[in-house]
Design a protein around this motif. Structure first.
Motif, PDB file in Angstrom:
ATOM      1  N   ASN A   1      97.950  37.428   3.592  1.00  0.00           N
ATOM      2  CA  ASN A   1      97.316  38.703   3.902  1.00  0.00           C
ATOM      3  C   ASN A   1      97.849  39.327   5.204  1.00  0.00           C
ATOM      4  N   ARG A   2      99.178  39.263   5.407  1.00  0.00           N
ATOM      5  CA  ARG A   2      99.786  39.819   6.619  1.00  0.00           C
ATOM      6  C   ARG A   2     100.481  41.138   6.300  1.00  0.00           C
ATOM      7  N   ALA A   3     100.135  42.188   7.037  1.00  0.00           N
ATOM      8  CA  ALA A   3     100.776  43.496   6.856  1.00  0.00           C
ATOM      9  C   ALA A   3     102.231  43.402   7.299  1.00  0.00           C
ATOM     10  N   VAL A   4     103.135  43.910   6.461  1.00  0.00           N
ATOM     11  CA  VAL A   4     104.566  43.883   6.766  1.00  0.00           C
ATOM     12  C   VAL A   4     105.203  45.192   6.311  1.00  0.00           C
ATOM     13  N   ARG A   5     106.357  45.454   6.877  1.00  0.00           N
ATOM     14  CA  ARG A   5     107.181  46.573   6.427  1.00  0.00           C
ATOM     15  C   ARG A   5     108.624  46.195   6.693  1.00  0.00           C
TER      16      ARG A   5
ATOM     17  N   VAL B   1     105.386  40.473  -1.598  1.00  0.00           N
ATOM     18  CA  VAL B   1     104.811  41.647  -0.950  1.00  0.00           C
ATOM     19  C   VAL B   1     104.097  42.435  -2.035  1.00  0.00           C
ATOM     20  N   HIS B   2     102.811  42.668  -1.803  1.00  0.00           N
ATOM     21  CA  HIS B   2     102.027  43.458  -2.748  1.00  0.00           C
ATOM     22  C   HIS B   2     101.219  44.467  -1.947  1.00  0.00           C
ATOM     23  N   TRP B   3     100.280  45.148  -2.582  1.00  0.00           N
ATOM     24  CA  TRP B   3      99.546  46.257  -1.955  1.00  0.00           C
ATOM     25  C   TRP B   3     100.532  47.307  -1.444  1.00  0.00           C
ATOM     26  N   THR B   4     101.541  47.594  -2.243  1.00  0.00           N
ATOM     27  CA  THR B   4     102.548  48.615  -1.912  1.00  0.00           C
ATOM     28  C   THR B   4     102.114  49.965  -2.471  1.00  0.00           C
ATOM     29  N   HIS B   5     100.843  50.263  -2.302  1.00  0.00           N
ATOM     30  CA  HIS B   5     100.237  51.479  -2.844  1.00  0.00           C
ATOM     31  C   HIS B   5      98.956  51.732  -2.070  1.00  0.00           C
ATOM     32  N   HIS B   6      98.281  52.815  -2.359  1.00  0.00           N
ATOM     33  CA  HIS B   6      96.981  53.073  -1.734  1.00  0.00           C
ATOM     34  C   HIS B   6      95.968  52.067  -2.271  1.00  0.00           C
ATOM     35  N   ASP B   7      94.931  51.824  -1.516  1.00  0.00           N
ATOM     36  CA  ASP B   7      93.864  50.936  -1.956  1.00  0.00           C
ATOM     37  C   ASP B   7      92.640  51.784  -2.282  1.00  0.00           C
TER      38      ASP B   7
ATOM     39  N   ALA C   1     109.509  40.019  11.213  1.00  0.00           N
ATOM     40  CA  ALA C   1     108.108  39.859  10.828  1.00  0.00           C
ATOM     41  C   ALA C   1     107.987  39.051   9.537  1.00  0.00           C
ATOM     42  N   LEU C   2     108.858  39.317   8.571  1.00  0.00           N
ATOM     43  CA  LEU C   2     108.813  38.559   7.313  1.00  0.00           C
ATOM     44  C   LEU C   2     109.249  37.113   7.515  1.00  0.00           C
ATOM     45  N   ARG C   3     110.275  36.899   8.327  1.00  0.00           N
ATOM     46  CA  ARG C   3     110.738  35.546   8.611  1.00  0.00           C
ATOM     47  C   ARG C   3     109.601  34.749   9.275  1.00  0.00           C
ATOM     48  N   THR C   4     108.905  35.388  10.217  1.00  0.00           N
ATOM     49  CA  THR C   4     107.775  34.744  10.894  1.00  0.00           C
ATOM     50  C   THR C   4     106.642  34.483   9.909  1.00  0.00           C
ATOM     51  N   ALA C   5     106.353  35.440   9.038  1.00  0.00           N
ATOM     52  CA  ALA C   5     105.294  35.269   8.039  1.00  0.00           C
ATOM     53  C   ALA C   5     105.623  34.100   7.114  1.00  0.00           C
ATOM     54  N   PHE C   6     106.900  33.983   6.705  1.00  0.00           N
ATOM     55  CA  PHE C   6     107.305  32.879   5.837  1.00  0.00           C
ATOM     56  C   PHE C   6     107.158  31.554   6.580  1.00  0.00           C
ATOM     57  N   ARG C   7     107.652  31.502   7.808  1.00  0.00           N
ATOM     58  CA  ARG C   7     107.575  30.270   8.614  1.00  0.00           C
ATOM     59  C   ARG C   7     106.122  29.833   8.803  1.00  0.00           C
ATOM     60  N   ASP C   8     105.236  30.811   9.051  1.00  0.00           N
ATOM     61  CA  ASP C   8     103.824  30.521   9.314  1.00  0.00           C
ATOM     62  C   ASP C   8     103.004  30.315   8.039  1.00  0.00           C
ATOM     63  N   LYS C   9     103.655  30.464   6.869  1.00  0.00           N
ATOM     64  CA  LYS C   9     102.939  30.390   5.588  1.00  0.00           C
ATOM     65  C   LYS C   9     101.762  31.367   5.591  1.00  0.00           C
ATOM     66  N   ALA C  10     102.069  32.576   6.024  1.00  0.00           N
ATOM     67  CA  ALA C  10     101.037  33.600   6.234  1.00  0.00           C
ATOM     68  C   ALA C  10     100.439  34.085   4.926  1.00  0.00           C
TER      69      ALA C  10
ATOM     70  N   VAL D   1     101.502  44.096   1.925  1.00  0.00           N
ATOM     71  CA  VAL D   1     100.840  42.882   2.404  1.00  0.00           C
ATOM     72  C   VAL D   1     101.632  41.687   1.900  1.00  0.00           C
ATOM     73  N   TYR D   2     101.961  40.770   2.824  1.00  0.00           N
ATOM     74  CA  TYR D   2     102.747  39.575   2.504  1.00  0.00           C
ATOM     75  C   TYR D   2     101.820  38.402   2.209  1.00  0.00           C
ATOM     76  N   GLU D   3     102.187  37.648   1.161  1.00  0.00           N
ATOM     77  CA  GLU D   3     101.526  36.392   0.830  1.00  0.00           C
ATOM     78  C   GLU D   3     102.608  35.331   0.680  1.00  0.00           C
ATOM     79  N   TRP D   4     102.459  34.219   1.358  1.00  0.00           N
ATOM     80  CA  TRP D   4     103.457  33.156   1.344  1.00  0.00           C
ATOM     81  C   TRP D   4     103.488  32.438   0.000  1.00  0.00           C
ATOM     82  N   ASN D   5     104.688  32.031  -0.393  1.00  0.00           N
ATOM     83  CA  ASN D   5     104.893  31.034  -1.435  1.00  0.00           C
ATOM     84  C   ASN D   5     106.223  30.360  -1.122  1.00  0.00           C
ATOM     85  N   PRO D   6     106.501  29.188  -1.682  1.00  0.00           N
ATOM     86  CA  PRO D   6     107.708  28.444  -1.316  1.00  0.00           C
ATOM     87  C   PRO D   6     109.017  29.158  -1.662  1.00  0.00           C
TER      88      PRO D   6
END
Length: 145
Positions: free
Chosen positions: A50-54, A121-127, A39-48, A111-116
């Motif tokens: 706001n994607r939920a990841v674990r 990964v942030h939002w590693t807590h309750h909102d 999922a993370l590899r795909t998120a990085f490839r897609d420059k995702a 939540v994953y946010e792409w960068n080069p």
């Protein structure tokens, strides 16, 4: 009579839900980690954004806290496939992971946010505003959310 009908419907719905969850709950941790890496590899490839990841990874570096704005504990995780990702854990909303060291294993949901450089990964807590599903970090059997 209506109360019993609702109760029976609820019991049936819960039973069906448990059957559907059984394959997920029975999945070995190594398979879950591989899915997280995928999922993370795909998120990085897609420059995702706001994607939920674990997933899980080994701490490659512990960085100084980010003290601009909300304070964040920061560290870099290396996944099993070698990909690295920055974790930015808001320590104003969740407890800090104490005594975190290079080589430690950390499980995460966020939540994953792409960068080069590999992404963050942030939002590693309750909102507190309820905009995101709650995230967490798990280290040495303790969950930080």
């Amino acid at each position: 009579m209506k109360k019993y009908g609702l109760l029976i419907a609820l019991v049936i719905a819960l039973g069906l839900g448990a059957e559907r969850l059984a394959p997920v709950l029975d999945t070995p941790p190594s398979t879950q980690a591989a899915r997280g890496d995928d999922a993370l590899r795909t998120a990085f490839r897609d420059k995702a954004e706001n994607r939920a990841v674990r997933g899980q990874g080994e701490v490659a570096a512990v960085l100084p806290d980010d003290t601009r704005g909300s304070r964040h504990q920061r560290f870099i995780l290396r996944l099993a496939d070698g990909h690295t990702v920055l974790v930015a854990h808001n320590i104003e909303l969740a407890p800090r992971i104490p005594a975190l060291e290079r080589g430690d294993t950390v499980h995460f949901k966020g939540v994953y946010e792409w960068n080069p450089e590999g992404g963050v990964v942030h939002w590693t807590h309750h909102d507190p505003d309820g905009r995101h599903a709650g995230g967490w970090l798990r280290h040495n059997g303790q969950t930080y959310e």
